[in-house]
Structure formats: C-alpha cells, structure tokens
Design an enzyme around this catalytic site. Structure first.
Site, short mmCIF file in Angstrom:
data_model
loop_
_atom_site.label_atom_id
_atom_site.label_comp_id
_atom_site.label_asym_id
_atom_site.label_seq_id
_atom_site.Cartn_x
_atom_site.Cartn_y
_atom_site.Cartn_z
N ARG A 108 36.20 31.33 34.36
CA ARG A 108 35.90 31.96 35.66
C ARG A 108 34.70 31.30 36.31
NH1 ARG A 108 35.41 37.82 33.26
NH2 ARG A 108 36.99 37.40 31.69
N ASN B 86 41.88 48.66 21.37
CA ASN B 86 41.59 47.84 22.55
C ASN B 86 42.92 47.22 22.99
OD1 ASN B 86 40.78 46.02 24.47
ND2 ASN B 86 39.15 45.10 23.22
N ARG C 44 39.05 51.53 24.36
CA ARG C 44 38.34 50.75 25.38
C ARG C 44 39.12 50.86 26.69
NH1 ARG C 44 38.48 44.51 26.81
NH2 ARG C 44 36.77 44.57 28.30
N HIS D 131 31.29 44.83 30.43
CA HIS D 131 30.63 44.60 29.14
C HIS D 131 29.61 45.71 28.82
CE1 HIS D 131 31.31 39.95 29.52
NE2 HIS D 131 32.24 40.49 28.74
N GLU E 223 31.05 45.81 19.72
CA GLU E 223 31.60 46.74 20.71
C GLU E 223 32.44 47.83 20.05
OE1 GLU E 223 32.58 43.01 22.86
OE2 GLU E 223 32.41 44.25 24.64
#
Ligand code: ADP
Length: 402
Positions: A241, A9, A91, A180, A388
């Site tokens: 955010r 990743n 990823r 996601h 993940e």
C-alpha cells in the site's frame, strides 16, 4: 486451564484461530483454514503439545471450516470440553464511531457490524461470516466482537476530522478511524509495565510495522493520533500500500491515464508501497536487494524511513513529552536496519539507539522483547512483540465479566 478463549480472525476466504488462556497468555492451539470456497482449501491445526495436522481438501464455507477445526480438536486435542472456555473472541475490523470497546455479540451488534460494511467492504462481511460460523460451533458460549478501530475513538476531533465539506463527511461517515487498535493497545500497555510505571502516566509512540503498517501516539493509555485513516490505505509506506499520497494523484490517474476507480484502488492497495517501488513487498527481499547494490531498493528504504521519521517527529510534538518508542510486528521486531534508519541522528531530541542492543548483541542478546536505546537516551526505545490474539482474549474476558 482457567480462563481460556477461542479467538477467531476471519477473512473473506480464510479463518485463523487460536485457543489461549486470557490470564497467562499460554497458547494451547493455533490453526488456519485458507482458500475457503476454492476447489482446494488448505487446513492446518497445531496443538501446542502435539503433532501438526495439515490437509488439502475442499471446504465450502466458513461453517464447514469451523466444523473441520472442531473435528481436529476432537481427534488431536486439546479437549475443548476440558479447556475451561469462557468465550469466543472475534476480530472485527471496522467499529465506526459506535464501538469504543469490545461488545458481546447480540443480534443488534451483528446488524450494526453489517451496517458498517460500506466502510470496510472487504472486512466486516467476512468477520460476520466468522461470527456466524462460530456461533454454530459454540452455541452455548458468549461471543465478543473486538474492533481494530475501537482503541482510536479517543483521538480528538482536531486529529480525526478531515478538512472537507462537513455535510459530505457526515453523510458518508468520512473521518479518521485508525486500525491495528488491538496491537497498539497491547504494546502501549506492555510498555508501561516494562517501564514499571502506571499506564496513565506513560506516553508512548508505537510503531506497528508489518505488511500493513501504522504508528500511534498513546497518551496515558489513550490513542491521540494514528497514521491510518478512514481506511488502512493512509499513512506509512507499507508492503503493497502507498500510504499517504496527494489525493490529486487519483484524479490525475483517472483523467490523464484513463484508469477506473477499481484500477486505481488496485494500484494503491496492491501494487504500491515497497512492492511498487521495488517489485517485492517483503522487507527482507528489499534489504537483500539494497545490500546487493540495487539503487531502487536503496531508494525505497529511504522513502520508507523518511515517511516513518516524519510521523515520529509529528508524534513527539503531539505528545509533548514522550517516554518510549516501541517497535513491533514483522518488520519492527526483526529489522535492526529499519529501526536504525528511523531513529538516526536524533540525539538532539533525546533519542539514542545502542547499536549493539539494536542488532541483538546487548545484555539481553536478541531476546524478542528488549530495550535497544542507550542508557543515556532520555526517550527509551524498545522492541515489544505484539500479541493481538492475547489482547482479543483479554478483551473477551473483560466483556464477558462486565
Ligand atoms: P502482517 O501485517 O501480514 O501481520 P507481519 O507483521 O508478519 O505482517 O510482517 C510481515 C513483514 O515482516 C514482511 O514484510 C517481512 O518481510 C517482514 N520481516 C519478517 N522478518 C524480517 C526480518 N528478519 N527482517 C526484515 N523484515 C522482516
């Protein structure tokens, strides 16, 4: 070790990795090289059965970072030559409308990921740095790109089209992509297993609440709606955010406050959400501040829960019949208060939390994976830790065996 996968990743200045078995999920090593390109980078390698190695040193680029990683495997193990590696899984954030599943990396796939960079300028170029570095480190293994967006390509046009000029949208590839996806895919599949029913028959609302946060309505294994949009800025209130905001605010900030596009970008992505409302983006600190009686922290938690409840209500309607709601990621897995606030007073909709199970005092204690709804709740509510890396490893195995 049977079908082990090296999962990468890569961010613009970081490289996270994990060596794990795609079949059993067993993890053999994890690590992170951070602040790549800065004068002092931090590098950590943690074999599951060994001592953690931490070094501060200058690491120039992603290729050098992976060289450091390979050296640590050689020194501290596990032995990569005996790991039974079947591939390297990467990823990749943005797969656009092109990638609806994992893709074995070829020159063509690399150029398509590059071509999608305008849609994810902070992520896709960094993901490619990771792919190129890993290709140099593992030249004989297949490399597979696993996209955050791929799971959401089943979202129908009614949900993925924005109501703007069609030509402008098409020319600029503006639509909802969602993110996601590996997490929503992993958790929704796990949910079907936990309910002991075929995936095709199970409808789940997945609430991935971490620093970044998104919700997903999954019908029979397919994403039909999600809260992030063309970018990960949309939807729920997040650590830093804003989530959904009237687009008119952006024009107001530009015309009336004189802020540039870059300043507004920074404001909405880095200085909004819980951080903007309270001064900290860490949910534990916000909850501590609220417990200490700080009114703005209490108000922020109410804003967070209100947005979440709106999305849950909307997904109950979109799914028509919902079997389960699953909480996952840092906040979703660890905050009984957020879960209780999100699902308060919904008995009329068939959703009843069991307070003791929610707090970790039920028959399963505080087991990470557990049902937290009451026995009479028509819709089951669960905490399902996401994984993940394991999902990327599984998709890598699937793509290399195809
Ligand atoms: P990322 O999106 O970066 O992967 P995580 O899924 O690790 O993030 O989630 C990070 C968030 O989880 C942080 O806001 C942190 O405060 C929150 N968190 C972790 N543990 C708890 C806890 N016990 N209670 C409330 N929030 C928690």
């Amino acid at each position: 070790m049977s079908a082990s996968v090296f999962v990468v990743n890569a961010g613009s200045s970081s490289l996270k990795y994990q060596l794990l078995d795609a079949t059993s999920g067993q993890c053999y090593a994890t690590g992170l090289v951070d602040r790549i390109g800065e004068s002092r980078s931090t590098a950590k390698h943690q074999p599951t059965d060994g001592e953690k190695i931490v070094e501060d040193l200058h690491i120039r680029d992603h290729e050098k970072a992976l060289q450091w990683v390979m050296d640590q495997f050689a020194k501290a193990g596990p032995d990569l030559d005996r790991a039974g590696l079947i591939g390297v899984g990467h990823r990749v954030v943005q797969g656009g409308a092109r990638f609806d599943g994992p893709a074995v990396v070829t020159d063509d796939v690399i150029s398509q990921i590059d071509e999608l960079a305008p849609l994810a300028p902070l992520h896709n170029p960094a993901n490619l740095l990771g792919i190129r570095a890993a290709q140099a480190a593992f030249p004989d293994l297949p490399h597979v790109a696993v996209f955050d967006t791929a799971f959401h390509l089943t979202i129908p046009p009614a949900a993925h089209l924005y109501a703007i000029d069609r030509q402008v949208a098409a020319a600029n590839r503006i639509r909802k992509y969602g993110f996601h996806g590996t997490s929503h895919s992993f958790v929704s599949k796990r949910m079907a297993t936990l309910l002991d029913r075929p995936l095709a028959e199970v409808n789940t609302i997945v609430l991935h609440l971490g620093n970044g946060a998104s919700a997903c309505a999954v019908r029979g294994g397919d994403s039909i709606e999600t809260s992030m949009g063309m970018t990960p800025l949309a939807g729920l209130v997040m650590g830093t955010r804003s989530g959904d905001i009237d687009a008119g605010v952006i024009f107001h900030l530009h015309h009336q406050a004189g802020m540039s596009a870059a300043e507004i970008d920074q404001l909405l992505n880095k200085r909004s959400g819980m951080y903007g409302l309270t001064g900290t983006g860490d949910m534990r600190d916000v909850q501590a501040a609220a417990d200490a009686g700080l009114a703005h922290a209490t108000a922020a938690l109410e804003v967070y829960a209100h947005r979440l409840r709106g999305v849950i209500g909307s997904y109950l309607v979109h799914l028509g019949r919902t079997d389960a709601i699953a909480f996952t990621a840092g906040v979703g897995e660890n905050s009984p208060q957020v879960r209780a606030d999100a699902l308060r007073d919904l008995e009329g909709l068939g959703i009843v939390l069991d307070p003791a199970r929610n707090e970790g005092g039920g028959p399963d204690g505080d087991a990470p994976e557990r049902r937290i709804s009451a026995d009479e709740s028509a819709i089951q509510v669960w905490v399902v830790p996401t994984n993940e890396e394991l999902e990327i490893a599984r998709q890598t195995r699937q793509a290399t065996q195809a």
